[in-house]
Structures are given as structure tokens and as C-alpha cells.
Design an enzyme around this catalytic site. Structure first.
Site, PDB file in Angstrom:
ATOM      1  N   GLU A 140      -4.655   2.215  -4.402  1.00  0.00           N
ATOM      2  CA  GLU A 140      -3.193   2.210  -4.374  1.00  0.00           C
ATOM      3  C   GLU A 140      -2.636   0.942  -3.744  1.00  0.00           C
ATOM      4  OE1 GLU A 140      -4.501   4.557  -0.670  1.00  0.00           O
ATOM      5  OE2 GLU A 140      -5.206   4.145  -2.696  1.00  0.00           O
ATOM      6  N   ASP A 143       0.857  -1.181   0.000  1.00  0.00           N
ATOM      7  CA  ASP A 143       0.000   0.000   0.000  1.00  0.00           C
ATOM      8  C   ASP A 143       0.895   1.233   0.000  1.00  0.00           C
ATOM      9  OD1 ASP A 143      -3.038   0.854   0.672  1.00  0.00           O
ATOM     10  OD2 ASP A 143      -1.630   2.241   1.599  1.00  0.00           O
TER      11      ASP A 143
END
Length: 533
Positions: free
Chosen positions: A447, A404
């Protein structure tokens, strides 16, 4: 008498052949379109039902864990008050402390054996000393054991679900109960854990029902507490069954639904998608195919008038191919034109070959798009699920790396989503350059990224994760500055032999990396070792 035979005027052979060509092609396209439409719709129906079944099962596990945690939290509170005088003034402060440390309930209440409220937290409604007469309160006092009520309107006129734990002193004497209230039509633990469902283009959503078929969670708050026990899926949930099927809900709408029970509470979860959405997707696919093939069909029609006198043999071959194509012959090879003395025939066959092979190519491209993330070109989440499920069935050990990007929202805010997308593609390229020949790089969402490493140990996965992390941290990204990422690692079956749990543990490791300062890799086993210490 002499009879004159009048010549019978008929159609020219060229016109007949042209008509046959046009008719054959149109029939082929129509049949192929119908077959493609039915196949695509059936496939989408099956995939949607299957995905909703998996989604309902995963949500039921999440809710099961949530209910068990709520009950354990209440029991800890009840054990504390077992030796405390319930009329003591410090009960309120202690209850406020438990309320402040518990994320599960909107309010906590202590009720004595006489049904009188001894204390509440928060104490903003002046309920201390009152005696609620709800069926849920009476049932909890009567049962003297953990209890989860049906939705009801409390003394405050709020629609709530009451979860209770009995209070016994050391001698086993019953003193009352601690009750946790969940306000169904306000912000509550279900909306925090399961998420507030936004409207989607597919119209998909999920809801939760209790053992009597009453809605206790639904994206439309106005429907909460509505009884939907006439729904066939809800009837199966009330029997403790799980599965997936087409269903007509109580409002007469057709859905493709998956459902699974929550045994700890006697509840059930339904995840469903409108059937019309799947039909619309199938129709859109057919329209795109027809739009793509239209220029080729038009070209073929124009050429047929010019080449009609020389196409007897090629047309026969074309009709044979069209018949096999419309019947869905899996062994059918791409259409090629034989070299013939007839130049016009060769040209026509080449044109038809291009048209049909383009249709085949488009189908393959549509299949690839369904399994690939459009932005990064990585494997998408749906395909990732299929891969891990297959590996589990085959008993293949593998490691999962969850990644992440840190503070990625600020990248979008400062540089715009277009540059944010460039950063995501940059990360995808780094992942691709570090993966092995059997590894998979996936975009998990937003993301977040995932790498699947078959036959890789935890140490090997951590090494790969660290290489990626260091390359990202030291590289100048498309926005002209460095970014960092946090990573979590878990291994199947060492950490867990369930794929869902494996990803959950990898996610826990990732967020521990976030809490520890970001820009680092943490393996879940290290968290487990820390817990034992």
C-alpha cells in the site's frame, strides 16, 4: 533406332514455392526465436547481477549503520559503569535498564579484569560469578578495546557473536568490559533489521559472513556458523572488495551474485539469485512468443498452397525481410504489403505482415510490462530506481513523496483483497490526476506509493502531497468509506545527495506522520529542525 525420351517427373512449381514459403517462415521464426532467447537471457543475466549488486550494497550500508549503532550503545553503557563499583548490587538493576532500552542484543554481560562475570541481563541462567573460558572473552580482555568476535558457542551452548566495549575509570584504569551477545540461531537484531527471508519464486536470498568466511546470517538457520570461505565471492569479501558476478557456491550451485563489505565489522553481504531462474524466465518468454505466433504460422502454411503460383515476387521480398529481421536490423520498418495486381499475393503479404508485426508488438508489450506495476498501471519500483539514478548522474534536483495508506490491513481484512486492490487503483488514479507532465507516479510496494517531482522544491512537493492527502481523505472510495494516508517528503540534494539516504529520510518523515496521528504530511527538514531545537 529410335529412342524415346521418358519425361522426367519432378515436383510441381506450386509445391516447390509452397515448400520455400514454409521453409523460409520456419527458418525465420527459429532464427528470430534463438536471437530473441539469447538477447533476453543476456539482458536478464545483466539486470539480475546488477540488481543483486545494488541490493548487496544497500544491505551493507544498513548493516554498517547497525554495527556502528551497536558499538555506540555498548560504549554508552561502558561509560556509565566507568565510575561504578562493579561488585555493587545496583549493577544488575542498571544493566537490566540498559538491556531494556537497547534493541540490539539478546543479552548484556559485564566481565571484570579477572574474566569473572559480574552481572548479566537477563539474569535467568545463574552465570554471575562464573568464569567463561571462550576465546572471544579472552581476546576481549586482552585487547582492551572495542571488539566483535567470530561466531562461537558460549557457556550456555548458544551460538553467538560477542560485541564488547572496554570499561575504564576516570584515571584510565581498565576494569573489564561490557559485552552484548547476539544469538545467531534465535530471533536477533539481524532478523529484525534485515528481515526474515521468505521463500520466493526466484529463489533469491542474501547472507552475511564474518572476516573468516563464517556464516553469521542465513535464511537457513542450520547453516549459521558454517565456513564458506571457499566461495569465490566470499574470498573477495574477505579482501574488502565489492562487486557482482556469476559464482558457483560451496554446494555446487550456480548463482548470479552481488556482494559488498561491511567495513565497521569486517563482515560481508552477498545477495544472489539462482542462474536457473533467469534461464527459465527466458525460456518462458520464448514459449509465449511461439504460442502467440503459432496461429499466424498455421494460417500462412495453409494459404501458401493456394497462392503458390502467384507468389514468386512477393516471396522474394518476404525472404529479404525475413533475413533482415533475423539479423536484428534496428532500422527495419514494420512489414507492409505492396498493392499488386495479384490479389492472392496481396493477401499473403498482409498475413505475413500481421504475424511479424504482432511479434514486434508483443516484444514491446513485454518490455512495458517489465517497467509497469500490473495492478495500478503506475511505474514500478525497478524503473523508479533507474529514474532516480539517472537524475542523480545528471545533477537534476528533485523531491520524493512517500505515501502509505493508514490501517490498510483492516481494509483487506474487512472487505477482502479484491476490494483492497480497488482502493489501491483509486489512489493511483488520484495521484495520476495530480502529477505534472514531468512527474512520475510509482507503486513502491503493497500500500506504499511514491511520487518523483523533478525540479520541485520541498514546499512545492508538500503542496502536491497535501492535495493528494486531502482528496483521498474526503473521497468515498470503492469500499464505500473514507480512507486516509500518511506522507513523507524529502528533497535531493538539499536533504541528501545520495538517493538511498533520501528515500530513508522520506521514510522517516512518513513514519513520524504515522506516530503523530496519521493523515498528515511531514517534510524531513522539519524533523531535522526539531532535532536541532
Amino acid at each position: 533406332m529410335t529412342y524415346k525420351i521418358r519425361p522426367r517427373r519432378g515436383f510441381k512449381l506450386s509445391s516447390i514455392i509452397s515448400f520455400v514459403v514454409i521453409l523460409s517462415v520456419l527458418v525465420t521464426i527459429i532464427i528470430s526465436t534463438i536471437i530473441g532467447y539469447n538477447t533476453e537471457r543476456k539482458s536478464l543475466f545483466n539486470n539480475t547481477i546488477e540488481m543483486n549488486g545494488v541490493a548487496a550494497l544497500n544491505l551493507s550500508k544498513t548493516t554498517e549503520s547497525l554495527v556502528i549503532s551497536m558499538q555506540k550503545s555498548l560504549q554508552v553503557t561502558a561509560d556509565y559503569f566507568s565510575e561504578v563499583e562493579l561488585s555493587d548490587q545496583n549493577v544488575l538493576s542498571q544493566l537490566d535498564f540498559f538491556m531494556g532500552t537497547s534493541p540490539y542484543f539478546n543479552s548484556l554481560t559485564i566481565v571484570n579484569t579477572s574474566g569473572v562475570i559480574v552481572s548479566t541481563s537477563p539474569n535467568n541462567l545463574n552465570l554471575i560469578g562464573s568464569k567463561p573460558d571462550s576465546e572471544a572473552t579472552m581476546e576481549a580482555l586482552k585487547l582492551k578495546k572495542p571488539y566483535i568476535s567470530k561466531p562461537f558457542h558460549a557457556i550456555t551452548n548458544r551460538l553467538i557473536v560477542l560485541v564488547t566495549a572496554p570499561i575504564f575509570d576516570h584515571a584510565g584504569n581498565y576494569k573489564g568490559f561490557v559485552g552484548g551477545s547476539i544469538y545467531l540461531q534465535q530471533a536477533n537484531i539481524f532478523r529484525d533489521i534485515l528481515g526474515v527471508q521468505a521463500s520466493t519464486t526466484s529463489g533469491s536470498y542474501f547472507y552475511v559472513v564474518d572476516s573468516s568466511g563464517n556464516l553469521i546470517y542465513h535464511p537457513n538457520k542450520e547453516r549459521i556458523s558454517e565456513n564458506v570461505s571457499d566461495n569465490p565471492v566470499v574470498q573477495k569479501l574477505m579482501k574488502g572488495l565489492a562487486g557482482a558476478q556469476r559464482v558457483i557456491n560451496v554446494q555446487g550451485q550456480n548463482f548470479l551474485a552481488g556482494f559488498a563489505p561491511v567495513p565497521a565489522a569486517g563482515w560481508g553481504i552477498v545477495s544472489q539469485t539462482p542462474q536457473d531462474h533467469v534461464v527459465n524466465i527466458s525460456e518462458n518468454v520464448v514459449r509465449e512468443m511461439m504460442k502467440f505466433s503459432a496461429p499466424f504460422v498455421l494460417l500462412l502454411v495453409l494459404l501458401s498452397f493456394w497462392l503458390s503460383r502467384k507468389l514468386a515476387h512477393p516471396l522474394n521480398r518476404l525472404a529479404t525481410y525475413a533475413s533482415r529481421l533475423s539479423s536484428g536490423d534496428e532500422k527495419l520498418k514494420p512489414l507492409t504489403a505492396d498493392i499488386s495486381w495479384n490479389y492472392e499475393a496481396n493477401q499473403l503479404m498482409n498475413t505475413v505482415a500481421v504475424a511479424f508485426n504482432k511479434l514486434r508488438q508483443q516484444k514491446e508489450e513485454l518490455h512495458a510490462e517489465a517497467n509497469t506495476d500490473a495492478l495500478t498501471g503506475l511505474t514500478n519500483r525497478r524503473t523508479m530506481g533507474a529514474i532516480t539514478t539517472l537524475w542523480k548522474e545528471q545533477g537534476t534536483p528533485f523531491s520524493v513523496i512517500l505515501m502509505d495508506l493508514d490501517h490498510f490491513k483492516s481494509v483487506n481484512d474487512r472487505h477482502g483483497h479484491h476490494m483492497g486492490d480497488e482502493v489501491l487503483k483509486f489512489v493511483a488514479d488520484v495521484m495520476q490526476s495530480e502529477k505534472g507532465p514531468e512527474d512520475y507516479c510509482c507503486r513502491f510496494g503493497g500500500e506504499e506509493f511514491t511520487m518523483l517531482l523533478p525540479h520541485a522544491s520541498e514546499d512545492e512537493a508538500v503542496q502536491v502531497a497535501e492535495r493528494i492527502r486531502e482528496r483521498i481523505a474526503h473521497a468515498i472510495t470503492p469500499i464505500g468509506e473514507r480512507v486516509t494516508m500518511s506522507l513523507g517528503v524529502a528533497t535531493f540534494p538539499d536533504i541528501s545527495d545520495e538517493v538511498f539516504e533520501l528515500f530513508k529520510y522520506a521514510d522517516q518523515a512518513l513514519y513520524q506522520a504515522k506516530r503523530d496521528g496519521r493523515n498528515r504530511t511531514i517534510a524531513f527538514s522539519s524533523l531535522a529542525n526539531m532535532a536541532r531545537i
